[in-house]
Design an enzyme around this catalytic site. Structure first.
Site, PDB file in Angstrom:
ATOM      1  N   CYS A 102      41.597  42.953  40.654  1.00 16.32           N
ATOM      2  CA  CYS A 102      41.662  42.718  39.211  1.00 16.32           C
ATOM      3  C   CYS A 102      40.360  43.176  38.575  1.00 16.32           C
ATOM      4  CB  CYS A 102      41.950  41.258  38.894  1.00 16.32           C
ATOM      5  SG  CYS A 102      40.507  40.200  38.746  1.00 16.32           S
ATOM      6  N   GLU A 103      40.495  43.833  37.431  1.00 20.08           N
ATOM      7  CA  GLU A 103      39.314  44.424  36.816  1.00 20.08           C
ATOM      8  C   GLU A 103      38.445  43.390  36.102  1.00 20.08           C
ATOM      9  OE1 GLU A 103      40.923  47.394  34.270  1.00 20.08           O
ATOM     10  OE2 GLU A 103      41.218  46.045  32.575  1.00 20.08           O
ATOM     11  N   HIS A 104      38.952  42.184  35.940  1.00 17.96           N
ATOM     12  CA  HIS A 104      38.152  41.166  35.254  1.00 17.96           C
ATOM     13  C   HIS A 104      37.194  40.451  36.195  1.00 17.96           C
ATOM     14  CE1 HIS A 104      41.917  41.245  32.627  1.00 17.96           C
ATOM     15  NE2 HIS A 104      40.972  41.927  32.025  1.00 17.96           N
ATOM     16  N   HIS A 105      37.608  40.248  37.439  1.00 20.34           N
ATOM     17  CA  HIS A 105      36.780  39.511  38.385  1.00 20.34           C
ATOM     18  C   HIS A 105      36.490  40.302  39.662  1.00 20.34           C
ATOM     19  CE1 HIS A 105      39.233  36.637  36.002  1.00 20.34           C
ATOM     20  NE2 HIS A 105      38.081  36.020  35.857  1.00 20.34           N
ATOM     21  N   GLN A 143      47.679  43.845  36.516  1.00 17.18           N
ATOM     22  CA  GLN A 143      49.030  44.054  37.055  1.00 17.18           C
ATOM     23  C   GLN A 143      49.955  44.722  36.038  1.00 17.18           C
ATOM     24  OE1 GLN A 143      50.655  40.650  39.166  1.00 17.18           O
ATOM     25  NE2 GLN A 143      52.741  41.348  38.780  1.00 17.18           N
ATOM     26  N   HIS A 171      47.261  36.323  42.511  1.00 13.02           N
ATOM     27  CA  HIS A 171      45.928  36.746  42.073  1.00 13.02           C
ATOM     28  C   HIS A 171      44.893  35.753  42.576  1.00 13.02           C
ATOM     29  CE1 HIS A 171      47.145  39.820  38.931  1.00 13.02           C
ATOM     30  NE2 HIS A 171      48.291  39.309  39.330  1.00 13.02           N
ATOM     31  N   CYS A 173      41.952  35.505  41.691  1.00 13.65           N
ATOM     32  CA  CYS A 173      41.131  34.967  40.594  1.00 13.65           C
ATOM     33  C   CYS A 173      41.813  33.752  39.975  1.00 13.65           C
ATOM     34  CB  CYS A 173      40.809  36.030  39.547  1.00 13.65           C
ATOM     35  SG  CYS A 173      42.215  36.710  38.673  1.00 13.65           S
TER      36      CYS A 173
HETATM   37 ZN   LIG Z   1      41.026  38.357  37.571  1.00 13.92          ZN
END
Ligand SMILES: [Zn+2]
Length: 213
Positions: A102-105, A143, A171, A173
């Site tokens: 995931c690009e956020h975490h 996703q 996920h 995260c």
């Molecule tokens: Zn994430």
């Protein structure tokens, strides 16, 4: 120099469905590793202790592998195995393994993809569909975008009567931090053409239902 310039995907290993990358862009490995030394210190660790000595380098190599999709052209994969064929029924590839970050975490999300298309004069070698999934998944992703990118790639390359993509992932995260919903699965879907019709979409969903629990 692009950080992936020296990555070589061995052909033979690739055919076995397993890609072991043993060549890396050493300059990028050094750069990424030096940052991870600082990160370990910032976390309160001692990067000089035995167990951590090679950790920054391992992370750097692992990250290059986990993002090697940037160097792959997914359309090229499909075009390399596109054949003229008058088959016009739904073609489904189920249970394709998905591993992404995931690009956020930058934490993993992983699960299964189920993909269908209805040919319009062209079919593609079935093994190429999982490779397209991998090419998009081995990047920093969300996703939802992963789902749309796979759909668009197949639509634009094969020009089928319709494409359907369903992805279900866990996920880390979500399960390891924050709300800790350990068992929640995120499902995303994207359709074109004939699959916009409820009857066709339902047929597809019925056929993959065993997996959707
Ligand atoms: Zn994430």
């Amino acid at each position: 120099m692009d950080k992936h310039d020296n990555l070589i995907l061995p052909k033979e290993a690739e055919l076995k469905g397993y890609v072991n990358i043993d060549r890396y862009n050493e300059e990028a490995v050094d750069r990424i590793a030096s940052h991870y030394g600082d990160i370990l210190t910032s976390l309160g660790e001692d990067p000089k202790r035995e167990g951590l000595l090679k950790t920054p380098e391992r992370i750097a190599k692992s990250l290059q592998y986990l993002t090697h999709g940037y160097d792959i052209d997914p359309k090229e994969i499909l075009l390399s195995a596109r054949f003229k064929e008058e088959y016009s029924q739904m073609v489904i590839v189920k249970d394709i393994e998905v591993y992404s970050l995931c690009e956020h975490h930058m934490l993993p999300f992983f699960g299964k993809a189920h993909i269908a298309y209805i040919p319009n004069g062209h079919i593609v070698g079935l093994s190429k569909i999982p490779r397209v999934v991998d090419a998009f998944a081995r990047r920093l992703q969300v996703q939802e975008r992963l789902t749309n990118e796979i759909r668009d790639c197949i639509q634009e390359t094969l020009n089928p009567v319709g494409v359907a993509v369903v992805i279900e992932c866990k996920h880390l995260c979500m399960s390891m931090r924050g709300i800790q919903k350990q068992n929640s699965v995120t499902t995303t879907s994207a359709f074109t053409g004939e699959f916009s019709k409820e009857r066709t979409r339902m047929e597809f969903l019925q056929l993959i239902k065993a997996n959707l629990g």
